[in-house]
Each structure stands twice: as structure tokens, then as C-alpha cells.
Enzyme design. Structure first.
Site, PDB file in Angstrom:
ATOM      1  N   PHE A 168       0.808  -1.233   0.000  1.00 15.42           N
ATOM      2  CA  PHE A 168       0.000   0.000   0.000  1.00 15.42           C
ATOM      3  C   PHE A 168       0.834   1.273   0.000  1.00 15.42           C
ATOM      4  O   PHE A 168       0.327   2.349  -0.298  1.00 15.42           O
ATOM      5  CB  PHE A 168      -0.950   0.015   1.214  1.00 15.42           C
ATOM      6  CG  PHE A 168      -0.292   0.388   2.529  1.00 15.42           C
ATOM      7  CD1 PHE A 168       0.047   1.708   2.803  1.00 15.42           C
ATOM      8  CD2 PHE A 168       0.005  -0.570   3.490  1.00 15.42           C
ATOM      9  CE1 PHE A 168       0.668   2.064   4.008  1.00 15.42           C
ATOM     10  CE2 PHE A 168       0.620  -0.230   4.684  1.00 15.42           C
ATOM     11  CZ  PHE A 168       0.962   1.095   4.945  1.00 15.42           C
ATOM     12  N   LYS A 192      -0.954  -7.121  -9.538  1.00 16.10           N
ATOM     13  CA  LYS A 192      -1.997  -7.253  -8.489  1.00 16.10           C
ATOM     14  C   LYS A 192      -1.635  -6.229  -7.417  1.00 16.10           C
ATOM     15  O   LYS A 192      -0.829  -6.475  -6.542  1.00 16.10           O
ATOM     16  CB  LYS A 192      -1.966  -8.680  -7.928  1.00 16.10           C
ATOM     17  CG  LYS A 192      -3.234  -9.146  -7.236  1.00 16.10           C
ATOM     18  CD  LYS A 192      -3.692  -8.317  -6.055  1.00 16.10           C
ATOM     19  CE  LYS A 192      -2.876  -8.509  -4.808  1.00 16.10           C
ATOM     20  NZ  LYS A 192      -3.216  -7.515  -3.740  1.00 16.10           N
ATOM     21  N   GLU A 195      -4.957  -4.000  -2.318  1.00 16.73           N
ATOM     22  CA  GLU A 195      -6.403  -3.725  -2.332  1.00 16.73           C
ATOM     23  C   GLU A 195      -6.733  -2.452  -1.564  1.00 16.73           C
ATOM     24  O   GLU A 195      -7.845  -1.935  -1.665  1.00 16.73           O
ATOM     25  CB  GLU A 195      -7.192  -4.926  -1.783  1.00 16.73           C
ATOM     26  CG  GLU A 195      -6.952  -5.276  -0.319  1.00 16.73           C
ATOM     27  CD  GLU A 195      -5.718  -6.140  -0.081  1.00 16.73           C
ATOM     28  OE1 GLU A 195      -4.720  -5.992  -0.817  1.00 16.73           O
ATOM     29  OE2 GLU A 195      -5.744  -6.960   0.859  1.00 16.73           O
ATOM     30  N   SER A 245       4.975  -6.945   3.576  1.00 15.28           N
ATOM     31  CA  SER A 245       5.478  -7.274   4.912  1.00 15.28           C
ATOM     32  C   SER A 245       6.265  -8.590   4.883  1.00 15.28           C
ATOM     33  O   SER A 245       6.079  -9.418   3.985  1.00 15.28           O
ATOM     34  CB  SER A 245       4.293  -7.401   5.866  1.00 15.28           C
ATOM     35  OG  SER A 245       3.438  -8.428   5.403  1.00 15.28           O
ATOM     36  N   CYS A 300       9.682   1.669   3.570  1.00 14.36           N
ATOM     37  CA  CYS A 300      10.577   0.577   3.975  1.00 14.36           C
ATOM     38  C   CYS A 300      11.989   1.087   4.196  1.00 14.36           C
ATOM     39  O   CYS A 300      12.823   0.372   4.722  1.00 14.36           O
ATOM     40  CB  CYS A 300      10.575  -0.532   2.945  1.00 14.36           C
ATOM     41  SG  CYS A 300      11.380  -0.061   1.423  1.00 14.36           S
ATOM     42  N   GLU A 401       8.882  -3.850  13.119  1.00 15.33           N
ATOM     43  CA  GLU A 401       8.585  -2.730  12.219  1.00 15.33           C
ATOM     44  C   GLU A 401       7.320  -2.029  12.715  1.00 15.33           C
ATOM     45  O   GLU A 401       6.309  -2.675  12.982  1.00 15.33           O
ATOM     46  CB  GLU A 401       8.369  -3.265  10.807  1.00 15.33           C
ATOM     47  CG  GLU A 401       8.143  -2.171   9.793  1.00 15.33           C
ATOM     48  CD  GLU A 401       8.021  -2.720   8.367  1.00 15.33           C
ATOM     49  OE1 GLU A 401       7.320  -3.716   8.160  1.00 15.33           O
ATOM     50  OE2 GLU A 401       8.637  -2.119   7.465  1.00 15.33           O
TER      51      GLU A 401
END
Ligand code: NAD
Length: 501
Positions: A168, A192, A195, A245, A300, A401
Site C-alpha cells: 500500500f 496485483k 487492495e 510485509s 521501507c 517494524e
């Protein structure tokens, strides 16, 4: 250069649907309704406004996309690389023309500020630019007389259908780490997207369509974990690039590899920023503040643990707290805002829980952002800048994280102790040092067991022509994202040995 086009429908992203129907997939050159029975609402995380719905695609959607991509592959792989590159030049031109519109969509669906969104879209487009050089990047090698009268060569060949599964936090950029290289080398592709943020890709695929790529070369399927599992299992997909992740990266790496695919899976991070006493304090404070709080910490490569070394501790702590207090939080499309919301209220709640845990674990909460709000946007997923002091690697906030605007300050006596903290982490994505000593910087870059190193740089982000990716729990695979690694990932080296009688 770029021609500016603002979003056509004011605050509503141009790629979203206002009629309540889920956004469609793009398969075989056409916009196609998803076969999914379920869909999720999309929400602007700053304003709480609805942005429509995203379908939770199924294995049948993935299968359709694979079939379209497989059908397009024979002709596309036979298209000369120079011609394939021309399509990418057209894509680049369209992305440039719609640069502001694309950046605004990123802000609307993800929450990062417009400047941050622009930076990410620009970084993404640079991958298209780099992939335009494919005729040179893709060349093989030849050696005559490997034995007398026998020649050996290798050529790089595309391998079929590849897919990307993306996170995301960079909705426009991360897919561009992969597909330009994949199709430039002659493969066909399926994206893909997350979402949570599918609209940037929706708009980018409208532009990909406008560029006139042959149907089936590029496909877009929306969905969540069912679509991901279908990609990992589908026998018609040759390779998968994943970013997200660590838990899901591991899952994708193992399941996709088990079905014989090439996999590169980029996972989470916990980045240490070492501040040495001889650093330029004012500039270091500005750069480290941006590293921690930029993109609301949802990067990240964000600085997470600030390792204050020796006498740097007091001065850097005081300055970081002051700088964090001065950040203007709000809706990223509005001028002057430097700290946007988190991607969703659910994610904000997760980060708040981690802050609660930090206090339970005994860290000293030097700046608490939990109560911060933006009066104009009461529905926004806002969280103010938060700073912990006295953090150790055993605490949850010291090892896991967080992915929010939260910094943890830890102390080290010297560079050796600072490196011990870096190496205690299960992650190894990025780390930075701030110093005015070339010798110290050289020792750090030499010894740090982390893949992306910043020297007086807060976000050590490799550009398109360098490899991007970590080690340890931050990366599973061997070939990294973009740069020449991409060309290797998306091609097979076919060796031909010839003798003529
Ligand atoms: P995520 O792992 O939740 O989601 C990533 C993708 O996996 C999405 O497309 C999602 O649909 C899918 N997914 C989620 N849960 C799944 C499951 N249980 N089974 C199968 N598929 C699943 O990650 P995110 O929250 O979207 O992104 C944030 C994470 O991404 C952070 O950990 C961040 O460090 C990481 N990230 C890493 C890099 C890098 O270069 N290493 C870059 C960007 C983001």
C-alpha cells in the site's frame, strides 16, 4: 517536460467510480468486471471520504489474466526489442503528461503529501526510462574458439508470464520497479496492486492502454490474499515479484517457489540511523526528521531507530523533538502540509497499540502523538509525531517494524556498539550514518551487514539503474528489484555452442 493536468473531478480521483460498483480489472486489452462476489470500500485516509470499491478478485480472475498474457506472449517475444522500447517511450510520455494527476491520486488514496507523491511517481517513471534502454541492457555475450573452431554464445530470452504483488505504501511506484523491465525483455505481465490503494494503478493502466500496447501484454487484477495465492499457485506464471510485509513475503517466496517459479520477495524493515558526535548537527536533524516522519513513516527505508552515539545523544535528542513538534500535519493535497495521515484508521490503531506497548516495555515517551488531531478532518487516520527514548533491541518498538511516524532513540558508546544494535535486528534493509569523518563512514559501510547504506543520507533509495532490496528478513530471493538485476530476473540465459563442418 511534464505537462500538468490536475484531477478532473476535483477531490475525486479520476480513476475511481462514483456509481458504487467495484472498479474493473484490465485483462486482454479490455476493462472487464471482476468475477469476485466480494468487494471492499476505499476511503481517502485524510478526509474519510469514499473513493468507491475494489473487488476481491479470485483464482478465476487470475486465470483469465494468465490466459490473456499467454496468448499475447508468442507475438510479443518476437517483437524487436527496439519496437518494444518504443511502446515504453509512449508510456513514459503519457505518465509525464499526467504527472500531477497521478501524484494527486496517490495522495488521495494513500495519504502521503503531494510532494511525497510526486517524488514517488517520478522515481517510478525513471524505471520506464531505464527500461527504454533494453536493446543494450538485454544483450548477450559471445566467445569464439572455446575449443578450436567452436564458438559459444548466450542470448537472453523472455520466459513467459510474470506477475507483481505490491504493497500500500507506494501505490504508483512499486509496480514500476518490475513491469517495465519484464515487458521490455519480451514477457507479458500481471499486476496485483494492494487492495487498499488500487486507484493509482487503475489510472496508470488507462494510460498504458492509451499507449497502444498489444492486448494481453499488460494485465491488472484487483484482489487480496485469494488473488495472491492464485498467482503463487498458477502453473502458467513463470515468476513473481513481491513487495510487502515480511510474513507475506516469506509466504509468497515459499509457495511460489514450491510451484517452480522464480521469486523475488521484498519484505519489511527496521532501519537504524547512526548519529556520530562529529556530524553536522543542524543538517543531520533536518535529514533524519524527514527520514523518520516523511510519508508518515510508512516507508521501507524510513529511519526507525536513531542510535545516538557518545556525545551526540543529548543534542540530537533535543533537536529531533523540537523538529518533530514543528511538523504541520494535515491533508496532503493542501499546501504547507508535511505530515499526512496513515493509510487507514485500522493501521493507525495498530501503530497506537505498538506505542502503548512501548510504554509498557519501559521506554520513555519523549513526544506522544496519540492525541493529535486535524480539526478540519475529524475522520482522518492521523497520528502525530512520536519519539521514544531509552529503547533497547529487546523491546517490541526496538525490534519490530512500526510503519508509522514513530522514532526510537537508542544509545551507543561508539561505532562498535552502534553496529551491534544494527546487527541485532532480524531485518537488514537500510541503515545510515551521519558523520563528518570519511574514515568512520568507510568503516561503517564496510562492516554494516545491511544492503542499502546511506552516508549522511536519511533515505538510502537506490535509483532505477541500481539494485533495490535488502537481506535477512527484508528479502527472500537472490536477484533484487530494478537495475540490471531485473533484466536477469526476467530472462533466461540460453547458451548456444556451434561448430560448422
Ligand atoms: P502486506 O504484506 O500486508 O501486503 C502486500 C501485498 O500482499 C498486498 O498486495 C496484499 O494484498 C497481499 N497480502 C496481504 N496479506 C496477505 C496474506 N495473508 N496472504 C497473501 N497475500 C497477502 O504489506 P502492506 O501492509 O501493503 O505494505 C507494507 C509493508 O511492505 C511493510 O512491511 C514495508 O516494509 C513493506 N515494504 C517493503 C519494501 C521493500 O523494498 N523491502 C518496499 C515497500 C514496502
Amino acid at each position: 517536460m511534464a505537462v500538468s493536468t490536475r484531477p478532473e473531478r476535483g477531490a475525486f480521483p479520476s480513476a475511481a467510480r462514483a456509481d458504487g460498483k467495484p472498479i474493473p480489472n484490465y485483462i486482454g486489452g479490455s476493462w472487464t468486471p471482476s468475477l469476485a462476489a466480494e468487494s471492499l470500500p476505499l476511503t481517502n485516509p485524510a478526509t474519510g471520504e469514499s473513493l468507491g470499491r475494489v473487488p476481491l478478485g479470485t483464482a478465476a480472475d487470475i486465470d483469465r489474466a494468465v490466459q490473456a498474457a499467454q496468448a499475447a506472449f508468442p507475438k510479443w517475444r518476437g517483437t524487436p526489442p527496439v519496437v518494444r522500447a518504443r511502446y515504453l517511450f509512449k508510456v513514459k510520455q503519457l505518465f509525464d503528461e499526467h504527472f500531477d494527476e497521478l501524484s494527486a491520486i496517490v495522495t488521495q488514496e494513500n495519504g502521503k503529501t503531494l510532494d511525497e507523491a510526486r517524488g514517488s511517481v517520478r522515481r517510478g517513471i525513471e524505471n520506464v526510462e531505464h527500461a527504454c534502454g533494453i536493446p543494450a541492457l538485454m544483450m548477450g555475450q559471445t566467445l569464439e574458439d572455446v575449443a578450436t573452431g567452436i564458438d559459444c554464445e548466450y542470448v537472453r530470452q523472455p520466459m513467459g508470464v510474470f506477475a507483481a504483488i505490491t504493497p500500500f505504501n507506494f501505490p504508483a511506484m512499486v509496480p514500476l520497479w518490475f513491469w517495465p523491465y519484464a515487458i521490455a525483455t519480451g514477457n507479458c505481465y500481471i499486476v496485483k496492486p494492494s487492495e487498499q490503494v488500487p486507484l493509482s494503478q487503475q489510472r496508470m493502466f488507462e494510460l498504458v492502454h492509451e499507449a497502444g500496447l498489444p492486448p494481453g501484454v499488460m494485465n491488472l487484477v484487483h484482489g487480496g490474499k485469494d488473488a495472491v495465492n492464485a498467482i503463487c499457485a498458477h502453473p502458467g506464471i513463470t515468476g513473481v515479484s513481491f513487495v510487502g510485509s515480511t510474513a507475506v513475503a516469506k509466504h509468497v517466496y515459499t509457495t511460489a517457489a514450491a510451484s517452480g517459479k522464480r521469486v523475488q520477495a521484498l519484505g519489511g524493515a527496521k532501519n537504524h540511523v547512526i548519529v556520530m558526535p562529529d556530524c553536522d548537527l543542524e543538517r543531520t536533524t533536518a535529514v533524519v526528521t524527514e527520514s523518520i516522519f516523511g510519508c508518515a513513516g510508512q516507508r521501507c527505508l524510513a529511519g526507525s531507530v536513531i542510535v545516538a552515539t557518545g556525545k551526540a545523544y543529548g543534542p540530537i535528542k533535543d533537536r529531533l523533538i523540537a523538529a518533530a513538534k514543528s511538523l504541520t500535519m494535515g491533508y496532503g493535497l493542501e499546501p504547507g502540509v508535511v505530515l499526512g495521515p496513515l493509510v487507514s484508521r485500522a493501521h493507525r490503531d495498530r501503530v497506537v497499540k505498538m506505542i502503548d506497548q512501548g510504554t509498557k516495555d519501559g521506554a520513555d515517551l519523549a513526544l506522544d502523538g496519540r492525541g493529535a488531531t486535524v480539526a478540519k478532518y475529524p475522520e482522518g487516520a492521523f497520528l502525530g509525531p512520536t519519539i521514544f527514548d531509552g529503547v533497547t533491541p529487546k523491546m517490541t518498538i526496538g525490534k519490530d517494524e512500526i510503519f508509522g511516524p514513530v522514532a526510537s532513540i537508542a544509545k551507543a558508546a561508539d561505532l562498535d556498539e552502534a553496529l551491534e544494535l544494527v546487527h541485532a535486528s532480524p531485518y537488514a534493509n537500510a541503515t545510515s550514518i551521519f558523520t563528518s569523518s570519511g574514515k568512520t563512514a568507510r568503516e561503517f559501510r564496510y562492516r554494516a551487514g545491511v544492503s542499502m547504506i546511506g552516508v549522511n543520507i536519511g533515505v538510502a533509495a537506490p535509483m532505477a539503474f541500481f539494485p533495490f532490496g535488502g537481506t535477512k528478513s527484508s528479502f527472500f530471493g537472490d536477484l533484487k528489484a530494478h537495475g540490471t538485476d531485473s533484466v536477469q530476473f526476467f530472462t533466461d540465459k540460453k547458451v548456444v555452442i556451434s561448430r560448422w563442418f
